[in-house]
Motif scaffolding. Structure first.
Motif, PDB file in Angstrom:
ATOM      1  N   ASN A  95      32.218  53.380  50.521  1.00  0.00           N
ATOM      2  CA  ASN A  95      31.249  54.413  50.876  1.00  0.00           C
ATOM      3  C   ASN A  95      29.997  54.177  50.036  1.00  0.00           C
ATOM      4  OD1 ASN A  95      29.869  56.772  51.533  1.00  0.00           O
ATOM      5  ND2 ASN A  95      31.657  58.092  51.316  1.00  0.00           N
ATOM      6  N   TRP A  96      28.843  54.661  50.497  1.00  0.00           N
ATOM      7  CA  TRP A  96      27.594  54.509  49.756  1.00  0.00           C
ATOM      8  C   TRP A  96      27.371  55.642  48.747  1.00  0.00           C
ATOM      9  CZ3 TRP A  96      28.201  55.776  54.821  1.00  0.00           C
ATOM     10  CH2 TRP A  96      27.833  57.045  55.199  1.00  0.00           C
ATOM     11  N   SER A  97      28.219  56.664  48.764  1.00  0.00           N
ATOM     12  CA  SER A  97      28.059  57.790  47.838  1.00  0.00           C
ATOM     13  C   SER A  97      28.385  57.359  46.409  1.00  0.00           C
ATOM     14  CB  SER A  97      28.978  58.946  48.237  1.00  0.00           C
ATOM     15  OG  SER A  97      28.601  59.480  49.480  1.00  0.00           O
ATOM     16  N   PRO A  98      27.703  57.949  45.424  1.00  0.00           N
ATOM     17  CA  PRO A  98      28.004  57.619  44.027  1.00  0.00           C
ATOM     18  C   PRO A  98      29.472  57.877  43.703  1.00  0.00           C
ATOM     19  CG  PRO A  98      25.955  58.853  44.181  1.00  0.00           C
ATOM     20  CD  PRO A  98      26.567  58.890  45.550  1.00  0.00           C
ATOM     21  N   ALA A  99      30.050  57.010  42.912  1.00  0.00           N
ATOM     22  CA  ALA A  99      31.467  57.127  42.574  1.00  0.00           C
ATOM     23  C   ALA A  99      31.782  58.472  41.926  1.00  0.00           C
ATOM     24  CB  ALA A  99      31.865  55.975  41.649  1.00  0.00           C
ATOM     25  N   ALA A 100      30.853  58.966  41.116  1.00  0.00           N
ATOM     26  CA  ALA A 100      31.101  60.236  40.426  1.00  0.00           C
ATOM     27  C   ALA A 100      31.263  61.390  41.415  1.00  0.00           C
ATOM     28  CB  ALA A 100      29.945  60.524  39.462  1.00  0.00           C
ATOM     29  N   ASP A 101      30.564  61.309  42.546  1.00  0.00           N
ATOM     30  CA  ASP A 101      30.677  62.369  43.557  1.00  0.00           C
ATOM     31  C   ASP A 101      32.008  62.293  44.297  1.00  0.00           C
ATOM     32  OD1 ASP A 101      28.147  63.076  42.793  1.00  0.00           O
ATOM     33  OD2 ASP A 101      27.141  62.278  44.584  1.00  0.00           O
ATOM     34  N   MET A 102      32.511  61.087  44.469  1.00  0.00           N
ATOM     35  CA  MET A 102      33.733  60.895  45.246  1.00  0.00           C
ATOM     36  C   MET A 102      35.002  61.104  44.416  1.00  0.00           C
ATOM     37  SD  MET A 102      32.990  60.105  48.432  1.00  0.00           S
ATOM     38  CE  MET A 102      34.416  59.190  49.061  1.00  0.00           C
ATOM     39  N   GLU A 103      34.889  60.929  43.128  1.00  0.00           N
ATOM     40  CA  GLU A 103      36.079  60.917  42.267  1.00  0.00           C
ATOM     41  C   GLU A 103      36.955  62.164  42.405  1.00  0.00           C
ATOM     42  OE1 GLU A 103      37.250  60.461  37.541  1.00  0.00           O
ATOM     43  OE2 GLU A 103      35.211  60.056  38.202  1.00  0.00           O
ATOM     44  N   PRO A 104      36.390  63.386  42.381  1.00  0.00           N
ATOM     45  CA  PRO A 104      37.273  64.574  42.451  1.00  0.00           C
ATOM     46  C   PRO A 104      38.108  64.643  43.724  1.00  0.00           C
ATOM     47  CG  PRO A 104      35.073  65.173  41.693  1.00  0.00           C
ATOM     48  CD  PRO A 104      34.982  63.761  42.180  1.00  0.00           C
ATOM     49  N   VAL A 105      37.485  64.325  44.869  1.00  0.00           N
ATOM     50  CA  VAL A 105      38.227  64.451  46.129  1.00  0.00           C
ATOM     51  C   VAL A 105      39.260  63.337  46.273  1.00  0.00           C
ATOM     52  CG1 VAL A 105      36.552  63.160  47.526  1.00  0.00           C
ATOM     53  CG2 VAL A 105      37.983  64.895  48.595  1.00  0.00           C
ATOM     54  N   LEU A 106      38.940  62.143  45.784  1.00  0.00           N
ATOM     55  CA  LEU A 106      39.911  61.053  45.833  1.00  0.00           C
ATOM     56  C   LEU A 106      41.110  61.352  44.931  1.00  0.00           C
ATOM     57  CD1 LEU A 106      37.582  57.891  45.811  1.00  0.00           C
ATOM     58  CD2 LEU A 106      38.473  59.172  47.769  1.00  0.00           C
ATOM     59  N   LYS A 107      40.828  61.915  43.773  1.00  0.00           N
ATOM     60  CA  LYS A 107      41.912  62.272  42.841  1.00  0.00           C
ATOM     61  C   LYS A 107      42.809  63.355  43.445  1.00  0.00           C
ATOM     62  CE  LYS A 107      42.914  63.571  38.053  1.00  0.00           C
ATOM     63  NZ  LYS A 107      43.978  64.493  38.430  1.00  0.00           N
ATOM     64  N   ALA A 108      42.188  64.303  44.148  1.00  0.00           N
ATOM     65  CA  ALA A 108      42.972  65.369  44.779  1.00  0.00           C
ATOM     66  C   ALA A 108      43.931  64.787  45.807  1.00  0.00           C
ATOM     67  CB  ALA A 108      42.026  66.375  45.433  1.00  0.00           C
ATOM     68  N   TYR A 109      43.469  63.774  46.540  1.00  0.00           N
ATOM     69  CA  TYR A 109      44.354  63.155  47.536  1.00  0.00           C
ATOM     70  C   TYR A 109      45.502  62.411  46.853  1.00  0.00           C
ATOM     71  CZ  TYR A 109      45.978  60.688  51.661  1.00  0.00           C
ATOM     72  OH  TYR A 109      46.759  60.233  52.702  1.00  0.00           O
ATOM     73  N   GLU A 110      45.182  61.669  45.816  1.00  0.00           N
ATOM     74  CA  GLU A 110      46.238  60.930  45.108  1.00  0.00           C
ATOM     75  C   GLU A 110      47.264  61.891  44.514  1.00  0.00           C
ATOM     76  OE1 GLU A 110      44.020  56.884  43.512  1.00  0.00           O
ATOM     77  OE2 GLU A 110      43.837  58.718  42.330  1.00  0.00           O
ATOM     78  N   ASP A 111      46.800  63.007  43.975  1.00  0.00           N
ATOM     79  CA  ASP A 111      47.725  63.979  43.368  1.00  0.00           C
ATOM     80  C   ASP A 111      48.684  64.575  44.400  1.00  0.00           C
ATOM     81  OD1 ASP A 111      46.526  63.526  40.950  1.00  0.00           O
ATOM     82  OD2 ASP A 111      45.303  65.345  40.964  1.00  0.00           O
TER      83      ASP A 111
END
Length: 452
Positions: A58-74
Motif C-alpha cells: 500500500n502507499w500509505s505510511p507504515a505508521a498509519d497502517m500498523e494499528p489495523v494490521l496488528k489488530a488483524y494479527e491479534d
C-alpha cells in the motif's frame, strides 16, 4: 504518444519481462477467459494450519497502517502481515509505479491496494489480479448486499471496494436559517438555483454568493455525474457531449452566472480562487463537493469552522427524479494472481474492507458500516464538532445512491482538458451553447479516434 498509453505500454513490458523470468503463475490469463487462479492443493479449502505470512502493499505510511494490521494479527493467530510501503510520502501515483516494478522484479506480494477505478481496471485487464468470484461464492455472500460499489469488470470481481468517494452538497446552515430555508433532502438543480438566489446577499467585496463552481471538469458535468448510466464524457467509446445531460450541465452554470448567484468564473480563474476558502470564509453559501470534506466541515487550522455546515444529497436533473445519485470511486484492494495464499489473503481483504475500515473510522463502501459511529468518530477529531450538522450528514450518508462502477478511459485527462477549453469559452461569453457542444463533441471524438 499519450502519457497514459505510455504508462500502459510500460506495464505490459514489465509483465512480459516477468513472464520471461520463468514464473509459473498464470499471468497471461485474460480477465474474460473465465480462468480462475487454481490454488495448489491444500490452499483453497481452508486457511493452512501452518503459519502464513501475507505481504500487503500500500502507499500509505507504515505508521498509519500498523494499528489495523496488528489488530488483524491479534485476532487471527497463525497469520502474519508483512507491510510493504510503496511510497514514503503517501503518494498513490508513485505507489502504483513502485508496485509495478516490484511485480515485474518477481516480488512475492499477496495483497495490493489501488487508488481508483482506472488503476484497478488496468491491472485487472493485464491479468495481474486474481479473480475473486470463487472465493466470494465459497464464503456465501452476495457482494451487492455487502458493498455500495459493484467492482465487477466484464462480469468478474478482481478486487473489493475499500474506501468510498462520492458527491453531495455542503451548505452554510447559518445562512439557510437566516433565509428561512430547510436543509433539502430531495431536490433538483432548479431548486438548487432557487436556493442560490435566496442565499445571495450584499454587494462588492462583502457579497455572499449562493454557490461556487470550481475549475475542475466535474463542475461542467453536473448533469451527468448524477446519473446511474452514461455518466462519463465518453462511455464505451461513444462521445457523450451532444447529450441532454451535458446541455443541462452547461445551462445550469450559465443561469447561475447570468443571474449573479454564483461566483463569476472570470474571478475564479483570474484570482485563482479555491473551493475551501470560498465556502469556509462565507463567500459562497453552497458548494458541490465530496466526502473528503466531511472531516473538514468541523474546521481546520487554515479554515476554522465559524458556522454550522449542513449536508444535502446531489440534486437531480428534474423534479421527480431521485436525489443523491452520484458517480462513485474510491480505493480497491485485490490479490495478486500469483499469490500462493489466496484464501488467507481473501480473508484479510474481507476483514480490512469491512471491520478494518470501521476500526479506522474511514468513509467506507461497506454497507454495514455503523454510520452513527462513523460520524461520532469524525466529531471526536474535529476542532469544532458542534459546527457539523449531524442530522443532515447521517441522512446523506444513509441515503446515498452510488452509481455502478463506470471505468473512465485511460485518456480521461485529455478528454477533460479539451472539454474544459470549450466550456470556458462558453461561460466567458465567447461562444454560444450549440457552438460549444459541436466543437467539444468534435474535439473529444478526435481524442477517441487517436486512442483506438
Amino acid at each position: 504518444m499519450k502519457k497514459n498509453v505510455f504508462a500502459l505500454v510500460w506495464i505490459v513490458v514489465l509483465l512480459v519481462a516477468l513472464a520471461g523470468c520463468g514464473n509459473s503463475g498464470n499471468n497471461s490469463a485474460s480477465p474474460t477467459s473465465g480462468s480462475t487462479a487454481a490454488p495448489e492443493a491444500g490452499e483453497s479449502a481452508a486457511p493452512s494450519a501452518e503459519p502464513v505470512t501475507i505481504k500487503v502493499a500500500n502507499w500509505s505510511p507504515a505508521a498509519d497502517m500498523e494499528p489495523v494490521l496488528k489488530a488483524y494479527e491479534d485476532s487471527h493467530p497463525g497469520v502474519s502481515l508483512e507491510y510493504v510501503e510503496l511510497a514514503d510520502n503517501g503518494d498513490s501515483v508513485a505507489g502504483m509505479k513502485k508496485l509495478d516494478l516490484l511485480v515485474a522484479s518477481g516480488e512475492n506480494l499477496d495483497v495490493v491496494f489501488m487508488p481508483g477505478a482506472t488503476d484497478y481496471s488496468q491491472r485487472a485487464g493485464l491479468g495481474l489480479l486474481a479473480p475473486l468470484n470463487d472465493l466470494i461464492s465459497k464464503e456465501g455472500i452476495t457482494l451487492a448486499d455487502e458493498y455500495t460499489i459493484d467492482p465487477s469488470v466484464d462480469g468478474k470481481v478482481y478486487a473489493l471496494p475499500d474506501t468510498l468517494e462520492n458527491y453531495f452538497v455542503l451548505l452554510n446552515k447559518d445562512k439557510l436559517d437566516a433565509a428561512g430555508l430547510a436543509v433539502p433532502t430531495e431536490w433538483s438543480w432548479d431548486d438548487y438555483l432557487d436556493y442560490a438566489a435566496k442565499l445571495t446577499s450584499g454587494t462588492g467585496p462583502s457579497k455572499t454568493f449562493g454557490t461556487y463552481f470550481h475549475t475542475w471538469a466535474m463542475y461542467w458535468e453536473l448533469g451527468i455525474i448524477n446519473q446511474e448510466k452514461d455518466n462519463n464524457l465518453v462511455n464505451n467509446g461513444i462521445v457523450n457531449i451532444d447529450s441532454a445531460g451535458i446541455r443541462k450541465s452547461l445551462e445550469l452554470r450559465n443561469k447561475a452566472e447570468e443571474s449573479g448567484v454564483a461566483v463569476p468564473y472570470a474571478d475564479t480563474i483570474s484570482q485563482k480562487l479555491a473551493y475551501r476558502s470560498e465556502f469556509f470564509t462565507g463567500h459562497a453559501a453552497m458548494i458541490v463537493t465530496g466526502n473528503w470534506m466531511i472531516g473538514e466541515s468541523g474546521g481546520s487550522e487554515e479554515f476554522p469552522a465559524t458556522f454550522t455546515t449542513a449536508f444535502a444529497p446531489m440534486p437531480s436533473n428534474s423534479a421527480g427524479e431521485p436525489s443523491g445519485v452520484s458517480i462513485a470511486n474510491g480505493n480497491y484492494v485485490g490479490i495478486l494472481e500469483k499469490s500462493k495464499h489466496q484464501q488467507e489473503a481473501y480473508d484479510f481483504i474481507r476483514w480490512y474492507s469491512t471491520e478494518g475500515e470501521q476500526m479506522q473510522n474511514v468513509y467506507s463502501a461497506w454497507k454495514k458500516q455503523d454510520v452513527d459511529q462513523f460520524i461520532a468518530g469524525v466529531k471526536t477529531k474535529a476542532m469544532s464538532p458542534d459546527n457539523i450538522d449531524e442530522t443532515s450528514l447521517a441522512y446523506v450518508i444513509k441515503n446515498a445512491k452510488p452509481a455502478p462502477l463506470s471505468v473512465p478511459p485511460t485518456y480521461q485527462g485529455e478528454l477533460e482538458t479539451a472539454f474544459t477549453k470549450e466550456t470556458e469559452l462558453f461561460i466567458l461569453k465567447q461562444q454560444d451553447l450549440e457552438t460549444t457542444i459541436k466543437k467539444a463533441q468534435a474535439e473529444l471524438q478526435k481524442i477517441v479516434d487517436a486512442n483506438k
